[in-house]
Write an enzyme that holds these catalytic residues in place. Sequence first.
Site, mmCIF file in Angstrom:
data_model
loop_
_atom_site.group_PDB
_atom_site.id
_atom_site.type_symbol
_atom_site.label_atom_id
_atom_site.label_comp_id
_atom_site.label_asym_id
_atom_site.label_seq_id
_atom_site.Cartn_x
_atom_site.Cartn_y
_atom_site.Cartn_z
ATOM 1 N N ASP A 72 0.829 -1.202 0.000
ATOM 2 C CA ASP A 72 0.000 0.000 0.000
ATOM 3 C C ASP A 72 0.864 1.254 0.000
ATOM 4 O O ASP A 72 2.013 1.242 0.459
ATOM 5 C CB ASP A 72 -0.970 0.003 1.185
ATOM 6 C CG ASP A 72 -0.277 -0.033 2.537
ATOM 7 O OD1 ASP A 72 0.756 -0.735 2.654
ATOM 8 O OD2 ASP A 72 -0.756 0.623 3.479
ATOM 9 N N GLU A 137 0.119 -1.078 5.941
ATOM 10 C CA GLU A 137 1.168 -0.429 6.725
ATOM 11 C C GLU A 137 0.958 1.075 6.813
ATOM 12 O O GLU A 137 1.240 1.691 7.845
ATOM 13 C CB GLU A 137 2.540 -0.728 6.112
ATOM 14 C CG GLU A 137 3.721 -0.453 7.052
ATOM 15 C CD GLU A 137 4.213 0.984 7.033
ATOM 16 O OE1 GLU A 137 4.951 1.366 7.956
ATOM 17 O OE2 GLU A 137 3.858 1.744 6.094
#
Length: 379
Positions: A72, A137
């Site tokens: 991400d 994250e």
Amino acid sequence: MPADDYPVTELTKALIARPSVTPLDEGCQTLMAERLSAIGFNIEPMVFEDTTNMWARRGNEGPVFCFAGHTDVVPTGDVSRWHTPPFVPTIIDGYLYGRGAADMKGSLAAMVIATECFVAKHPDHNGSIAFLITSDEEGPFINGTTRVIDTLEARNEKITWALVGEPSSTLKLGDVVKNGRRGSLTGNLTVKGIQGHVAYPHLADNPIHKAAPFLAELSQMHWDNGNEFFPPTSFQIANINGGTGASNVIPGALDVMFNFRYSTEVTADILIERVEALLKAHELDYDISWIFNGLPFLTGDGPLLDATRIAIRQVTGYETDPQTTGGTSDGRFIAPTGAKVLELGPVNATIHKVNECVKVDDLEQLALCYEVILEQLLC
């Protein structure tokens, strides 16, 4: 081979082209899984609510070396301020531009390429190689690495060494590695008052006025002196909200959010105890809740740090500097299992910024560093 044609460059570009704004993965892990499956990895997707995770492993024996990272990325910000579209990977003057180039799709590509090269040369390597990849994250970190670690712990599957691909470098590739991180503790405080008209303060109780001396004293408190591995604990107020927006209304409550980044000289419990003692000393009416974002951890001299030093010296020709400064990473969820954790990745000068980029030659060198680390630990 021209830098534009490096295998690591091509894979990085393919990953950047997938607009995986947290918690989306947009097929990044599938792309990685296809490459890893082809060289003997067992692929185990782990999807928790809106988060896509992958645990991939080659080998059944210890020790277990794990590459850890995230697919991400943060939002792009104002797209009009980018030189090129953020999800159209573009090379300009030796730099690859795109959201995630440095944080951390370049590292993910380097991990895969390094592993492919290592397995081709050492098909019967010692121990196991693993990948722990998440799409959570950059977000709330609830359903990502922490959930994967819980799953592994429940079946007693241990990681010996974890190398996180966070962009650790400052001026040039490998000049800094992170061999530890400070703990992070967030407090959410509400100081209660009584709402009223500003012309009749005797009929109200202003929580801002009540809290101001407390906050002033709290912000000046000395927490510890740090030590040879960690700087002193820091305290910062992040948000203060109070009032209705009107100039003639005394607010009924004040909300304050603050954060500690703390060393191993104190614990979260000690910090909480000192804050709440000060609240009581100021005789405030309050509610407070605490969020534990991660414990401090440190990886000292040993096989992982030694292998990383050797790799950076061999590939770049200079010595690295282990540090514990900076923000938190998912390494904080891996370290409590007993694993030794280190962070090594690209230069971090443009991460989360408009026109994020990475030097193309650095990607090739990073892949070589990762490969040497594998050789040092599993050969």
